[in-house]
Scaffold this active site. Structure first.
Site, PDB file in Angstrom:
ATOM      1  CE  LYS A  88     -25.675  32.411 117.811  1.00 59.14           C
ATOM      2  NZ  LYS A  88     -25.811  31.004 118.266  1.00 59.14           N
TER       3      LYS A  88
ATOM      4  CG  ASP B 287     -21.328  31.031 122.145  1.00 54.84           C
ATOM      5  OD1 ASP B 287     -21.143  31.573 123.261  1.00 54.84           O
ATOM      6  OD2 ASP B 287     -22.229  30.207 121.924  1.00 54.84           O
TER       7      ASP B 287
ATOM      8  CE  LYS C 232     -20.553  27.574 122.887  1.00 54.54           C
ATOM      9  NZ  LYS C 232     -21.771  26.752 122.788  1.00 54.54           N
TER      10      LYS C 232
ATOM     11  CG  ASP D 108     -22.510  30.687 117.623  1.00 56.03           C
ATOM     12  OD1 ASP D 108     -23.323  29.946 117.046  1.00 56.03           O
ATOM     13  OD2 ASP D 108     -22.712  31.152 118.763  1.00 56.03           O
TER      14      ASP D 108
ATOM     15  CG  ASP E 126     -23.328  28.046 125.550  1.00 55.22           C
ATOM     16  OD1 ASP E 126     -22.905  28.851 124.687  1.00 55.22           O
ATOM     17  OD2 ASP E 126     -23.212  26.810 125.438  1.00 55.22           O
TER      18      ASP E 126
ATOM     19  CD  GLU F 134     -24.606  32.711 122.367  1.00 58.78           C
ATOM     20  OE1 GLU F 134     -24.489  32.503 121.150  1.00 58.78           O
ATOM     21  OE2 GLU F 134     -24.626  31.787 123.210  1.00 58.78           O
TER      22      GLU F 134
ATOM     23  NE  ARG G 295     -31.936  30.312 123.211  1.00 61.88           N
ATOM     24  CZ  ARG G 295     -32.144  29.034 123.489  1.00 61.88           C
ATOM     25  NH1 ARG G 295     -33.171  28.688 124.246  1.00 61.88           N
ATOM     26  NH2 ARG G 295     -31.337  28.105 123.029  1.00 61.88           N
TER      27      ARG G 295
END
Length: 488
Positions: A254, A259, A266, A277, A336, A338, A340
């Protein structure tokens, strides 16, 4: 820092600093026993005592470092001891130092030398790229570490140095990438860094931009990245295709270079840490660097979905339904969640290689941090043999993984009323349902998911070889697992 090995009597070695590890019950060798006061030394784990021999030995300084109880030898403690010694050598501004390889029961000179090398190189890591006011002496590092071994152990120790050095360089690369600020490490720049690695080792690389991804149907990655001016990238590096009879292992990372949470934004507090991230992608690149340096006889394919998740007029929304590369449809309930969605496309693409195993790494859920804290990686798998292989590798490498269930009821939780799957399920079993979502995109291939959200970053210094910031977690576990694969 260069690491070498030589044979010789430690107490006859001329060096700026001689590091001597001693067990709690071990007596001080002469003449060191005459140079300290009774009670100054116990040998407890990680205790240090600096001695100036003043001509009693060829070494200018001797650093005693405690190894703890001989009945409980531990390779991870050896990494810490080596890190402490290296940091002390830097503080003392020495150019080179020597470290006597201790004898550990149930360990070989190779494994001990590898642990010392890892600990020394990991412990010397500092991220100073954005320090503009440092003086040259503040950037100074130790030039050379020489390991002292018995004559019959030199060759084994040399192999350990090569292995430990490659692993540490991979970890430090991963740390560098995850520590970079998001204005410098955009998806495009991450792809450039991946290309630099590929060129350095003469590896084939493919980088897809938005146009190519749109043409091929990467609906997940494109949706997540569409709110940002920094467009997404899909990166594939192919190592070891010449090993036709070896297993093919796909490593999927990933790569969210930042993010914000997107429309489901967030809180401001700690949002700055979301530059990390992309730690899964960093671990994949770090592992590939070490794999290539060690020339492991495996076919390894590194795959990275890189994007930036931002709010904006073109951002994807809660309520959207996305068509992924697999053809499956995702109902978006939370922008959020995202990572996956990005991995759905990456895992689908990995199946083109008909791999023996797919292993993904991702800072996927805060829930795994709640469940396991900073001391274990969350492990999920559809194949018990693969899961146990990774658990064993984590124990050996000092990066523990703990397997959580993926029972059918959890898989039912990610099903959508109006699409194939939904990307959020509420507060219950958050790490498990995220893994269950990914499971929908791996087909029948053996697959494992490593959720490193709780272990990829630290605001403290939990171990001497682990500074604040990005940890580079996952690289050591992967290398141990892949080395084990070559010996199966």
């Amino acid at each position: 820092m260069r690491v070498t090995v030589t044979a010789g009597d430690p107490l006859s070695t001329a060096t700026d600093l001689l590091v001597l590890g001693l067990w709690e019950e071990e007596s001080l060798p002469s003449p060191l026993d005459d140079l300290i006061e009774p009670g100054d030394w116990s040998g407890k784990a990680k205790q240090t005592l600096l001695i100036y021999p003043r001509g009693a030995l060829p070494a200018r300084r001797v650093l005693l470092i405690g190894l703890g109880k001989r009945s409980a030898p531990d390779l991870d403690q050896m990494r810490e001891v080596a890190a402490i010694a290296t940091q002390r050598a830097r503080e003392l501004k020495v150019d080179r130092f020597a470290f006597v390889i201790p004898v550990l029961s149930e360990q070989t000179p190779e494994t001990v030398a590898a642990a010392i090398t890892e600990g020394s190189l990991l412990g010397s890591y500092r991220f100073l790229e954005y320090k503009s006011d440092l003086k040259p002496e503040d950037r100074r590092e130790v030039d050379e570490l020489t390991l002292l071994a018995p004559v019959d152990a030199v060759d084994e120790a040399a192999r350990g140095i090569a292995r430990g050095g490659a692993v540490a360089r991979g970890v430090n690369l991963a740390r560098d990438l995850a520590n970079l600020p998001p204005n410098d490490l955009t998806p495009a720049r991450l792809a450039e860094r991946a290309r630099e690695l590929a060129v350095a080792f003469d590896l084939p690389i493919t980088v897809l931009g938005p146009a190519e991804m749109r043409e091929q149907g990467f609906g997940g990655i494109l949706a997540v990245g569409q709110g940002s001016v920094n467009e997404p990238r899909f990166i594939v590096i192919d190592y070891g295709a010449q090993y036709a009879d070896a297993p093919t292992i796909c490593l999927a990372g990933k790569g969210m270079t930042f993010d914000s949470g997107g429309i489901s934004i967030k809180p401001a507090e700690n949002m700055d840490a979301m530059k990390m991230d992309m730690s899964g992608a960093a671990a994949v690149l770090g592992a590939l660097h070490a794999i290539a340096e060690l020339r492991l006889p495996l076919h390894v394919v590194a795959l990275i979905g890189a994007a930036e998740n931002m709010p904006g007029g073109s951002a994807y929304r809660p309520g959207d339904i996305l068509k992924t590369l697999s053809g499956k449809m995702i109902e978006v309930l939370n922008t959020d969640a995202e990572g996956r969605i990005v991995l759905a496309d990456v895992l689908t693409y990995a199946q083109r290689y008909h791999p023996s195993a797919i292993i993904d790494l991702a800072t996927l859920t805060g829930a795994i941090s709640v469940a396991l804290g900073p001391h274990a990686i969350g492990l999920f798998a559809n194949d018990d043999a693969l899961a146990q292989r990774l658990v064993r590798a984590g124990e050996a490498a000092g990066e523990r993984a703990w397997q959580l269930p993926l029972w059918q009821p959890y898989r039912e939780m990610v099903k959508s009323e109006i699409a194939d799957v939904r990307n959020a399920t509420g507060r219950q079993a958050g790490a498990i349902t995220a893994a269950a979502f990914l499971n929908a995109f791996v087909g029948d291939y053996p697959w494992a998911h490593l959720d490193i959200a709780g272990t990829a970053w630290t605001d403290s210094k939990p171990k001497a070889y682990q500074p604040k910031g990005a940890t580079g977690v996952g690289v050591r576990l992967l290398l141990q697992a892949l080395r084990d694969w070559t010996q199966a």
